[in-house]
Motif scaffolding. Structure first.
Motif, PDB file in Angstrom:
ATOM      1  N   ILE A 154     -22.778 -19.608  -7.826  1.00  0.00           N
ATOM      2  CA  ILE A 154     -22.361 -19.765  -6.301  1.00  0.00           C
ATOM      3  C   ILE A 154     -23.090 -19.229  -5.548  1.00  0.00           C
ATOM      4  CG2 ILE A 154     -20.094 -18.317  -4.489  1.00  0.00           C
ATOM      5  CD1 ILE A 154     -18.543 -18.043  -7.382  1.00  0.00           C
ATOM      6  N   GLU A 155     -23.844 -19.068  -5.430  1.00  0.00           N
ATOM      7  CA  GLU A 155     -24.969 -17.913  -4.271  1.00  0.00           C
ATOM      8  C   GLU A 155     -25.977 -19.387  -4.241  1.00  0.00           C
ATOM      9  OE1 GLU A 155     -27.793 -14.997  -4.204  1.00  0.00           O
ATOM     10  OE2 GLU A 155     -26.838 -14.506  -5.254  1.00  0.00           O
ATOM     11  N   LEU A 156     -26.505 -19.690  -5.671  1.00  0.00           N
ATOM     12  CA  LEU A 156     -27.452 -20.887  -5.314  1.00  0.00           C
ATOM     13  C   LEU A 156     -26.757 -22.280  -4.690  1.00  0.00           C
ATOM     14  CD1 LEU A 156     -29.388 -20.643  -8.966  1.00  0.00           C
ATOM     15  CD2 LEU A 156     -29.715 -20.021  -6.662  1.00  0.00           C
ATOM     16  N   VAL A 215     -17.931 -25.111  -2.847  1.00  0.00           N
ATOM     17  CA  VAL A 215     -17.896 -24.090  -2.154  1.00  0.00           C
ATOM     18  C   VAL A 215     -18.065 -24.791  -0.846  1.00  0.00           C
ATOM     19  CG1 VAL A 215     -19.728 -22.956  -3.052  1.00  0.00           C
ATOM     20  CG2 VAL A 215     -20.293 -24.737  -2.209  1.00  0.00           C
ATOM     21  N   PRO A 216     -17.188 -23.828   0.657  1.00  0.00           N
ATOM     22  CA  PRO A 216     -17.516 -24.401   2.086  1.00  0.00           C
ATOM     23  C   PRO A 216     -18.918 -24.786   2.316  1.00  0.00           C
ATOM     24  CG  PRO A 216     -16.970 -22.022   1.479  1.00  0.00           C
ATOM     25  CD  PRO A 216     -17.491 -22.564   0.454  1.00  0.00           C
ATOM     26  N   ARG A 276     -12.098 -21.472   3.004  1.00  0.00           N
ATOM     27  CA  ARG A 276     -13.919 -21.712   3.933  1.00  0.00           C
ATOM     28  C   ARG A 276     -13.871 -20.279   2.531  1.00  0.00           C
ATOM     29  NH1 ARG A 276     -15.434 -21.321  10.341  1.00  0.00           N
ATOM     30  NH2 ARG A 276     -13.814 -23.207  10.568  1.00  0.00           N
ATOM     31  N   ALA A 277     -13.808 -20.003   1.070  1.00  0.00           N
ATOM     32  CA  ALA A 277     -14.648 -19.419   0.155  1.00  0.00           C
ATOM     33  C   ALA A 277     -14.562 -20.399  -1.524  1.00  0.00           C
ATOM     34  CB  ALA A 277     -13.345 -18.711   0.261  1.00  0.00           C
ATOM     35  N   LEU A 286     -26.138 -21.994  -1.495  1.00  0.00           N
ATOM     36  CA  LEU A 286     -27.663 -22.212  -0.728  1.00  0.00           C
ATOM     37  C   LEU A 286     -28.104 -23.508  -0.075  1.00  0.00           C
ATOM     38  CD1 LEU A 286     -30.374 -20.016  -2.150  1.00  0.00           C
ATOM     39  CD2 LEU A 286     -29.495 -19.982  -0.178  1.00  0.00           C
ATOM     40  N   VAL A 287     -27.809 -24.800  -1.119  1.00  0.00           N
ATOM     41  CA  VAL A 287     -27.460 -26.003  -1.072  1.00  0.00           C
ATOM     42  C   VAL A 287     -27.061 -26.597   0.523  1.00  0.00           C
ATOM     43  CG1 VAL A 287     -27.117 -28.246  -1.857  1.00  0.00           C
ATOM     44  CG2 VAL A 287     -28.361 -25.886  -3.015  1.00  0.00           C
ATOM     45  N   ALA A 288     -25.030 -25.490   0.172  1.00  0.00           N
ATOM     46  CA  ALA A 288     -24.133 -26.467   0.882  1.00  0.00           C
ATOM     47  C   ALA A 288     -24.522 -25.858   2.598  1.00  0.00           C
ATOM     48  CB  ALA A 288     -23.236 -25.650   0.162  1.00  0.00           C
TER      49      ALA A 288
END
Length: 402
Positions: free
Chosen positions: A147-149, A120-121, A91-92, A152-154
């Motif tokens: 990763i951060e962006l 990303v999960p 979950r990471a 957001l989509v995920a």
């Protein structure tokens, strides 16, 4: 990437996931539009979304921009295995810069020449929904900003998928349960039957069911069951147990034996399933009932001139997990002319803010001799009234006219 260009990309990603026009799309269209936008915004060659399947043990490729083969070929990845499986297990986020059989289990990824992957999960309401990953055919090290962006989509897609699945599963469960409930109750001279079924207001359709069917030799089978859980998974298990019980009912005359066979079947084929079941065989010629309870609440019986009472029957262990290895108990109860027997699931008597013993006493006091339709109406009015029940409810009344 300069601070200005990073800020600009962040803004574009935020605009993409908050675009109000996306609200008009169904899930498939939303996936198609967002995945192609992500491919452009992150300057990658592939974007893929995999959803957790109904078993909760595998990821299934659902949509892709750039690697349609994953979807067309029904790629499945065990959770915990390979790249996407590791993302789901941890979950990471996971990023890799070498794509080969040692890092991924899907050969399509390395056969297409991918050199770097970032996954990303997708989590919504605390539930693991799936995995979203992007890939590049040129050497690339994905950054913390990537990763951060991507998260957001995920997150946006995870919530959309969660809501879509919840709605579609409830609709499918409702159709399934409706198709399995008896379309009409058996008609036998001197006997009347009535029934009610109401899905829970909070959880929707769950695993409660009732069944009434004619058996050879002037007998009627009455079943009341409650599968642990709710929604489509519980409804599917309920359908399997219902069909199996009907088959055993034609082969065996003892309800305890029938429940024993059902327990063996459930324990072997439905290994994570548990259900409470009451099964009665009403011998209409002899005016008596043979009853076996597998963790289920006892029915209420009322005889003219007497107060209603709960049938004194031993409550065996629930069906599932092979619990009842020493056999199941059965009792025989006379149903004289004018008597009425009422079966029910716990959704009728359980409330968060009420003592169950008091609710059971309320049910007992409500059941009186009379036409079963009137009895069902009175019980539902008294115990449900104008407040929707949180759990689903099943109710069956059997009346011996004499």
């Amino acid at each position: 990437m300069s601070d200005e260009s990073a800020a600009e990309r962040r803004l574009r990603v935020l605009e993409a996931v908050t675009d109000s026009t996306l609200m008009e799309f169904d899930l498939d269209k939303l996936l198609e539009v967002l995945l192609w936008r992500v491919r452009e915004l992150f300057d990658v060659d592939t974007v893929t979304v995999l959803f957790v399947d109904s078993s909760g043990e595998r990821l299934v490729a659902r949509a892709s921009a750039g690697l349609g083969e994953e979807v067309f070929q029904g790629v499945r990845v065990p959770i915990g295995s390979g790249f996407a499986g590791r993302v789901a297990r941890l979950r990471a986020p996971v990023r890799i810069e070498r794509v080969d059989p040692s890092t991924v289990v899907n050969p399509i990824l390395w056969e297409r020449g991918l050199r770097g992957l970032l996954g990303v999960p997708m989590v919504a309401q605390g539930e693991m929904v799936g995995v979203m990953h992007i890939g590049s055919t040129t050497p690339r090290t994905f950054t913390d900003d990537d990763i951060e962006l991507l998260r957001l989509v995920a997150d946006r897609l995870a919530m959309a998928a969660y809501l879509y699945r919840s709605r579609s599963e409830q609709a499918a469960a409702a159709v399934l349960v409706d198709s399995l409930l008896p379309t009409r109750l058996p008609t036998t001279p001197g006997w009347e039957l009535a029934a009610r079924y109401v899905p829970g207001a909070e959880i929707g359709v769950g695993g409660d069911w009732y069944d009434v069917f004619p058996l050879p030799g002037d007998r009627i089978g009455v079943v009341m069951g409650d599968v642990v859980g709710n929604g489509l998974p519980a409804a599917i298990v309920m359908g399997r147990l219902r069909s199996a019980l009907r088959a055993y009912a034609l082969e065996f005359d003892d309800p305890a034996v029938v429940l024993g066979k059902l327990d063996r079947k459930a324990s072997h084929f439905e290994r994570t399933t548990m259900a409470t079941v009451a099964y009665a065989i009403v011998d209409t010629a002899a005016a008596r009932m043979h009853l076996s309870l597998a963790g289920h609440l006892p029915p209420v019986i009322v005889v003219p001139g007497e107060e209603a009472r709960f049938v004194e029957a031993p409550v065996g262990l629930p069906v599932g997990y092979g619990l009842a290895v020493t056999g199941r108990p059965v009792v025989t109860v006379d149903i004289p002319p004018g008597a009425l027997v009422t079966f029910y699931t716990d959704g009728l008597v359980e409330r968060r803010d009420a003592d169950i013993d008091e609710r059971l006493e309320q049910l007992r006091a409500t059941v009186r001799p009379g036409a079963p339709e009137a009895v069902c109406a009175r019980v539902m009015a008294e115990l449900v009234g104008s407040e929707a029940a949180t759990d689903d409810i099943a109710l069956v009344a059997v009346h011996h006219l004499g």
